[in-house]
Design an enzyme around this catalytic site. Structure first.
Site, mmCIF file in Angstrom:
data_model
loop_
_atom_site.group_PDB
_atom_site.id
_atom_site.type_symbol
_atom_site.label_atom_id
_atom_site.label_comp_id
_atom_site.label_asym_id
_atom_site.label_seq_id
_atom_site.Cartn_x
_atom_site.Cartn_y
_atom_site.Cartn_z
ATOM 1 C CG HIS A 20 45.151 16.099 73.723
ATOM 2 N ND1 HIS A 20 44.661 15.311 74.741
ATOM 3 C CD2 HIS A 20 46.490 15.859 73.667
ATOM 4 C CE1 HIS A 20 45.657 14.615 75.270
ATOM 5 N NE2 HIS A 20 46.780 14.934 74.632
ATOM 6 C CG HIS A 32 50.016 13.986 75.921
ATOM 7 N ND1 HIS A 32 49.020 13.279 75.308
ATOM 8 C CD2 HIS A 32 51.178 13.436 75.514
ATOM 9 C CE1 HIS A 32 49.556 12.333 74.552
ATOM 10 N NE2 HIS A 32 50.869 12.409 74.653
ATOM 11 C CB CYS A 105 44.258 15.940 78.421
ATOM 12 S SG CYS A 105 43.026 16.657 77.310
#
Length: 167
Positions: A20, A32, A105
């Site tokens: 991530h 994010h 992301c």
């Protein structure tokens, strides 16, 4: 112990089966982009719902390992930190289309830092799928089909894991 991130740094967080990504904006916070739809978004052309969030780094990381990862700085010029942070903060709270392949992301974070959306995770998976196609030419259809199925399962498992942690 990881050095203190600086505003504009990319933060790579190691989850099970994928990474991530977030952008450090200062004072312990990151921005994010997360899939919030509950759908994996793995099917090409399938759009999922994503949202940009600002949270404390420690809350996004949870128990995962993380690192500052600006390694693309060697091949891409980073934008000024103030510009990265200002733009990242302008997205907070916005809902956008999320796609594992086209807008995840990592794409979001790299576009903020470099002005160009890139995902090395997607490139690696695409390379594996390309190897499966090459296998059809070299080894025959049965071997290529097995390799393609394996590549798709890797992608599917990676994507389903990404939805299990809605950071």
């Amino acid at each position: 112990m990881e050095p203190e991130p600086q505003p504009g740094d990319l933060i790579e967080i190691f989850r099970v089966g994928y990474q991530h990504w977030a952008v450090y904006v200062g004072d312990g916070y990151v921005v994010h982009f997360a899939n919030i739809s509950g759908s994996s978004g793995i099917n090409l052309g399938q759009a999922c719902s994503g949202k940009v969030k600002k949270r404390k780094l420690r809350h996004v990381v949870q128990n995962s390992r993380w690192q500052i990862n600006n390694k693309l700085d060697t091949t891409h010029k980073p934008r000024p930190a103030q510009q990265i942070v200002k733009e990242a903060l302008s997205y907070v709270g916005k809902k956008m289309i999320y796609s594992v392949h086209l807008r995840n992301c990592e794409h979001f974070a790299t576009e903020l830092r470099y002005g160009k959306a890139m995902s090395l995770q997607v490139i690696k998976v695409a390379s594996a799928a390309g190897a499966a196609v090459a296998g059809a030419v070299i080894a025959g259809p049965a071997v290529a089909a097995a390799a393609a199925i394996t590549a798709l399962l890797v992608v599917k498992n990676s994507a389903s894991m990404s939805t299990s942690s809605s950071s």
